[in-house]
Design a protein around this motif. Sequence first.
Motif, mmCIF file in Angstrom:
data_model
loop_
_atom_site.group_PDB
_atom_site.id
_atom_site.type_symbol
_atom_site.label_atom_id
_atom_site.label_comp_id
_atom_site.label_asym_id
_atom_site.label_seq_id
_atom_site.Cartn_x
_atom_site.Cartn_y
_atom_site.Cartn_z
ATOM 1 N N ALA A 1 0.806 -1.220 0.000
ATOM 2 C CA ALA A 1 0.000 0.000 0.000
ATOM 3 C C ALA A 1 0.839 1.269 0.000
ATOM 4 O O ALA A 1 0.422 2.294 -0.533
ATOM 5 N N GLY A 2 2.019 1.213 0.600
ATOM 6 C CA GLY A 2 2.852 2.409 0.672
ATOM 7 C C GLY A 2 3.633 2.442 1.969
ATOM 8 O O GLY A 2 3.776 1.429 2.656
ATOM 9 N N THR A 3 4.119 3.615 2.321
ATOM 10 C CA THR A 3 4.962 3.776 3.499
ATOM 11 C C THR A 3 4.236 3.325 4.761
ATOM 12 O O THR A 3 3.171 3.854 5.083
ATOM 13 N N PRO A 4 4.763 2.348 5.489
ATOM 14 C CA PRO A 4 4.119 1.916 6.735
ATOM 15 C C PRO A 4 3.948 3.084 7.703
ATOM 16 O O PRO A 4 4.753 4.012 7.725
ATOM 17 N N LEU A 5 2.903 3.039 8.502
ATOM 18 C CA LEU A 5 2.553 4.049 9.504
ATOM 19 C C LEU A 5 2.045 5.337 8.870
ATOM 20 O O LEU A 5 0.984 5.859 9.253
ATOM 21 N N LEU A 6 2.772 5.862 7.878
ATOM 22 C CA LEU A 6 2.406 7.154 7.307
ATOM 23 C C LEU A 6 1.213 7.068 6.367
ATOM 24 O O LEU A 6 0.391 7.988 6.304
ATOM 25 N N THR A 7 1.097 5.979 5.609
ATOM 26 C CA THR A 7 0.042 5.883 4.601
ATOM 27 C C THR A 7 -1.340 5.937 5.226
ATOM 28 O O THR A 7 -2.224 6.666 4.768
ATOM 29 N N THR A 8 -1.554 5.176 6.296
ATOM 30 C CA THR A 8 -2.854 5.198 6.964
ATOM 31 C C THR A 8 -3.124 6.567 7.573
ATOM 32 O O THR A 8 -4.224 7.115 7.434
ATOM 33 N N ALA A 9 -2.123 7.135 8.243
ATOM 34 C CA ALA A 9 -2.298 8.445 8.868
ATOM 35 C C ALA A 9 -2.639 9.516 7.840
ATOM 36 O O ALA A 9 -3.477 10.393 8.088
ATOM 37 N N SER A 10 -2.014 9.449 6.671
ATOM 38 C CA SER A 10 -2.279 10.431 5.628
ATOM 39 C C SER A 10 -3.668 10.254 5.029
ATOM 40 O O SER A 10 -4.364 11.228 4.737
ATOM 41 N N GLU A 11 -4.067 9.006 4.832
ATOM 42 C CA GLU A 11 -5.396 8.769 4.274
ATOM 43 C C GLU A 11 -6.475 9.277 5.218
ATOM 44 O O GLU A 11 -7.451 9.899 4.792
ATOM 45 N N VAL A 12 -6.300 9.029 6.505
ATOM 46 C CA VAL A 12 -7.262 9.522 7.492
ATOM 47 C C VAL A 12 -7.320 11.050 7.450
ATOM 48 O O VAL A 12 -8.407 11.650 7.449
#
Length: 255
Positions: free
Chosen positions: A87-98
């Motif tokens: 999906a992309g950069t761990p930790l950052l990808t979810t935080a950015s999507e949110v």
Amino acid sequence: MAGVDTRDQDDLFRYTSGRWLINEEHQQKQRYVNFNVSNLCSQAAALFGPGTKCVHIVKLEGNFNKAFLLTMDDGNEVIAKIPCPNAGTPLLTTASEVATLKFCTFSKFHLLPTCLYSDCLVRSHLSIRVPEVYAWSSDPTNPVGAEYIIMEKIRGIALAERWGTMNTLERYKVIDGIVKMETELESLKLPAYGSLFLRDSLSSDYSRHTLPSDLDPTGAFCVGPSCNRAVYHKLCSQPDVGPCGFYGILLMLNF
């Protein structure tokens, strides 16, 4: 404890919608996520009050994420989303999507913390409908055992199910609506190239750029490192930040 049957879980963890002629083992590994199904269901059920149980889970296959439709015993439904390794950069990808989803819904008649009167209500810069985020975590050590987002299920019919039965005029109307959305997104000029974050969720180790006050009067958001998948997998490092518009950031989402 969630009431859904979680005994046969492997199909929830792995990709089951297709096969690869080349390097299939690697492709499957990039889309395999092991997580605690019961805890994910419990997290979703807790949103609707004590005693609520998740009674049904359906996997909605994605190429970069595991998405699940969770149904509660009171009829409420939510979408749970877990990123795959690709999906992309761990930790950052979810935080950015949110952060991007919250930015799209942010200030749709939200009251500013320092205001007590209706004239302090700030209207969103966007009219585009996106799901509301109910709960999330970018920490893979959380009880679910993986990064996740639990969000609103938006009612509607998938375009792929209707496109074949639509006439030319109907198709033009859909295309026109997409162009209007792209135009609206492109009109929001942000101060840097990168991904959008909630300021409190981004480590001080990363460079960040404050949004203009007309876009973010509360200072809740910032532009930080890019979560672009291609950049992440090619360089395996944090990309730098440079000029960009909001539309470029939204394209980095993993829907």
